[in-house]
Design a protein around this motif. Sequence first.
Motif, PDB file in Angstrom:
ATOM      1  N   LYS A 179       1.172  -1.638  -0.097  1.00  0.00           N
ATOM      2  CA  LYS A 179      -0.370  -0.133  -0.136  1.00  0.00           C
ATOM      3  C   LYS A 179       0.324   1.513   0.364  1.00  0.00           C
ATOM      4  CE  LYS A 179      -4.078  -1.856   2.319  1.00  0.00           C
ATOM      5  NZ  LYS A 179      -4.757  -2.202   3.311  1.00  0.00           N
ATOM      6  N   PRO A 180       0.528   2.180  -1.199  1.00  0.00           N
ATOM      7  CA  PRO A 180       1.405   3.565  -0.763  1.00  0.00           C
ATOM      8  C   PRO A 180       1.904   4.320   0.818  1.00  0.00           C
ATOM      9  CG  PRO A 180      -0.423   3.446  -2.257  1.00  0.00           C
ATOM     10  CD  PRO A 180      -1.047   3.191  -1.274  1.00  0.00           C
ATOM     11  N   PHE A 181       0.615   4.283   1.612  1.00  0.00           N
ATOM     12  CA  PHE A 181       1.769   4.458   3.013  1.00  0.00           C
ATOM     13  C   PHE A 181       2.266   3.884   3.565  1.00  0.00           C
ATOM     14  CE2 PHE A 181       1.428   5.771   7.782  1.00  0.00           C
ATOM     15  CZ  PHE A 181       0.926   7.138   7.410  1.00  0.00           C
ATOM     16  N   GLU A 182       2.148   2.320   3.333  1.00  0.00           N
ATOM     17  CA  GLU A 182       2.771   1.636   3.632  1.00  0.00           C
ATOM     18  C   GLU A 182       4.151   1.422   2.961  1.00  0.00           C
ATOM     19  OE1 GLU A 182       1.729  -3.035   3.057  1.00  0.00           O
ATOM     20  OE2 GLU A 182       0.432  -2.139   4.271  1.00  0.00           O
ATOM     21  N   LYS A 204       1.640  13.153   6.692  1.00  0.00           N
ATOM     22  CA  LYS A 204      -0.197  13.673   6.063  1.00  0.00           C
ATOM     23  C   LYS A 204      -0.562  13.470   4.922  1.00  0.00           C
ATOM     24  CE  LYS A 204      -2.857  17.392   6.730  1.00  0.00           C
ATOM     25  NZ  LYS A 204      -2.901  19.029   6.701  1.00  0.00           N
ATOM     26  N   SER A 205      -1.303  12.782   4.248  1.00  0.00           N
ATOM     27  CA  SER A 205      -1.345  11.584   2.748  1.00  0.00           C
ATOM     28  C   SER A 205      -2.214  14.217   2.467  1.00  0.00           C
ATOM     29  CB  SER A 205      -2.845  10.746   2.854  1.00  0.00           C
ATOM     30  OG  SER A 205      -3.133  11.298   1.776  1.00  0.00           O
ATOM     31  N   VAL A 206      -2.030  14.486   1.877  1.00  0.00           N
ATOM     32  CA  VAL A 206      -2.289  15.838   0.584  1.00  0.00           C
ATOM     33  C   VAL A 206      -2.573  15.439  -0.897  1.00  0.00           C
ATOM     34  CG1 VAL A 206      -0.890  17.120   3.008  1.00  0.00           C
ATOM     35  CG2 VAL A 206      -0.105  16.179   1.140  1.00  0.00           C
ATOM     36  N   GLY A 207      -2.901  14.278  -0.940  1.00  0.00           N
ATOM     37  CA  GLY A 207      -2.689  14.622  -2.436  1.00  0.00           C
ATOM     38  C   GLY A 207      -2.141  13.779  -3.727  1.00  0.00           C
ATOM     39  N   CYS A 208      -2.533  14.181  -4.342  1.00  0.00           N
ATOM     40  CA  CYS A 208      -1.295  13.239  -6.088  1.00  0.00           C
ATOM     41  C   CYS A 208      -1.058  14.568  -6.646  1.00  0.00           C
ATOM     42  CB  CYS A 208      -2.093  11.793  -6.342  1.00  0.00           C
ATOM     43  SG  CYS A 208      -3.392  12.317  -6.378  1.00  0.00           S
ATOM     44  N   MET A 210       0.322  14.097 -11.178  1.00  0.00           N
ATOM     45  CA  MET A 210       0.222  13.434 -11.962  1.00  0.00           C
ATOM     46  C   MET A 210       1.174  14.445 -13.260  1.00  0.00           C
ATOM     47  SD  MET A 210      -2.579  13.092 -10.744  1.00  0.00           S
ATOM     48  CE  MET A 210      -4.270  13.467 -11.111  1.00  0.00           C
ATOM     49  N   LEU A 226       1.999   9.115 -12.108  1.00  0.00           N
ATOM     50  CA  LEU A 226       0.944   9.191 -10.841  1.00  0.00           C
ATOM     51  C   LEU A 226       1.821   9.569  -9.676  1.00  0.00           C
ATOM     52  CD1 LEU A 226      -1.444   9.905  -9.269  1.00  0.00           C
ATOM     53  CD2 LEU A 226      -2.326   7.214  -9.585  1.00  0.00           C
ATOM     54  N   TYR A 228       1.727   9.527  -5.061  1.00  0.00           N
ATOM     55  CA  TYR A 228       0.497  10.023  -3.743  1.00  0.00           C
ATOM     56  C   TYR A 228       1.534  10.643  -2.944  1.00  0.00           C
ATOM     57  CZ  TYR A 228      -1.922   5.635  -5.600  1.00  0.00           C
ATOM     58  OH  TYR A 228      -2.585   5.678  -6.764  1.00  0.00           O
ATOM     59  N   TYR A 230       3.000  13.603   0.446  1.00  0.00           N
ATOM     60  CA  TYR A 230       2.717  13.218   2.077  1.00  0.00           C
ATOM     61  C   TYR A 230       3.481  14.958   1.907  1.00  0.00           C
ATOM     62  CZ  TYR A 230       0.566   8.832   0.726  1.00  0.00           C
ATOM     63  OH  TYR A 230       0.275   7.643   0.753  1.00  0.00           O
ATOM     64  N   HIS A 300      -2.031  18.540 -12.058  1.00  0.00           N
ATOM     65  CA  HIS A 300      -2.850  17.690 -11.252  1.00  0.00           C
ATOM     66  C   HIS A 300      -3.762  16.860 -12.649  1.00  0.00           C
ATOM     67  CE1 HIS A 300      -2.404  19.839  -7.811  1.00  0.00           C
ATOM     68  NE2 HIS A 300      -2.202  18.277  -7.017  1.00  0.00           N
TER      69      HIS A 300
END
Lengths: 310, 310
Positions: A179-182, A204-208, A210, A226, A228, A230, A300
């Motif tokens: 998983k992306p966060f892992e 903190k997840s803040v967007g992505c 592209m 893409l 992700y 943080y 984006h």
Amino acid sequence: MRTLLDVVKEIDNISFPYHNSADHDQYVDELWRFYLPEDPRPYGYIPKFVVEAMPWSADFHIDDKSVPKKVQLLTNSPADANKAIAHLLQTAREKRLFKCLEGWRNEEYRILGAKSVIKIERAGAGLLGITTTGVHMTVYTRSSTREILLWAPKRSMTTKNNPGKLDTSVAGGVPAGVKPFECLVKEAAEEASLPQELTTASAKSVGCVMEFNVKDGGNGLLEPSLKYVYDMEVDDVELRPGDSEVEEFCLMTPSEVKKNILEGNYKPMCVMVLVDFFVRHGILTIENEEDYAELVARTHRNLPFPTSSK
Amino acid sequence: MRTLLDVVKEIDNISFPYHNSADHDQYVDELWRFYLPEDPRPYGYIPKFVVEAMPWSADFHIDDKSVPKKVQLLTNSPADANKAIAHLLQTAREKRLFKCLEGWRNEEYRILGAKSVIKIERAGAGLLGITTTGVHMTVYTRSSTREILLWAPKRSMTTKNNPGKLDTSVAGGVPAGVKPFECLVKEAAEEASLPQELTTASAKSVGCVMEFNVKDGGNGLLEPSLKYVYDMEVDDVELRPGDSEVEEFCLMTPSEVKKNILEGNYKPMCVMVLVDFFVRHGILTIENEEDYAELVARTHRNLPFPTSSK
């Protein structure tokens, strides 16, 4: 004078739909589409020279009658699809057909948006134009006057890719099955010696962001990506290199970061992430950046490939 | 079940380039382009029924031979361009040709990206398909457990537009001659009784969102919009209605906000701003929202019209 938008356009260098529409359409129309079985959505664009050189097996239907032309994977199960793609790239690697396969990693991306788990060796994703997925984290602290200071690793002069360049604080590709966060937590520990508990609690997840890069100044492989994104604000934490790829970590003001971007001292793939950081933190605003809205749209941009299985 | 992406697609309801490309191209090809003098970039799309009903003066060349068809403003100076546009819309208003002109405001937008200052009455922007510019600020506080709570005005049941709907904490159109941040400070004071000093010191510029709405479910006027987005975290501040349009301000958890979006209780034009807030604050993540990347791309779509004078 060179602007941030100039740098962004060098990286996101396939033209925007709408802008210069005719050029865009002609170039894109001539690319081959890559299709997975029983899915009407294209998963990548392939240039002609790759289609011609690739040792396609009978699992791939090379359809030069369709408009646009296409490569259709014909397998009947996810397992067979995975076998066909792996075999294709292994054969191309053994025959030394493409330079990018010299960087073979034995690590796979999951093809984004595919209805089942279809994987592709990271070094070969660009050959089929598959969207790559990554995580990028900006770690920052504040000066005594509360100004933001960004942590940036400086890559070693002896490392193979991008020697001497500055990089996002923490970054890496997301391997299939992770998983992306892992992935982020692991990369932060390995690359910047950040304790797993700290990243888990504070990132903190803040967007992505592209981007759609065409290699070799627009003539080469198509590499949509893409990432992700943080943020992590830290206080008394010092980032330290976790491997030999990085020489040292520097702490820079936003103006120093911007200057380094404009001078080409950053790895290109970090630029979108830093521009997005500057926008989200009010460092770039409509009042101080003429290209504000276009920078936001470009960082984006929608990619013409699936990002979800729907 | 209805998803955030479903709601976003109802608002941003002109199809994405790339996706369903053929439908998109056919619909867009049939629209007329609006051009300002000596500028090759189109500033708006106009549907056929407007071109046919509009009392064009000789200052406008109606070119049905070009592909796509176009309306070209022919004036020789910015002053004349302003006069021609104002006269056109005043005439249409007097003749009661278009319902939208009943909402005449005596307030003008500056046409975004034009090389000189060209203005258009707000109520008439949609007739020429001109991109509207606004400011939207989310004011939020934190609960005792540090959870984010968002302030939302509930519009009065007796107000003309969107009665009873929830709204962004502070929002407004940016009139010609006013800078976005100045506009925000003024709107915050007028609409939410927020002291100018507080907004000036605490409001943070965090990006912009773009959407392309076609009225009447896709058959009406084209209304592209660009909204500059701000966040303001407050502590012991209570938002109070500053005019009779708003009945009360509510404080809601992100889940309550999301539920209200899905149930259609928000003004449509707020949805992009709230989705962007949720993404930037880690409330929506790739781990909990399947449409994450498409939501991010759609809330920041590139518009086919100029956003800067370059």
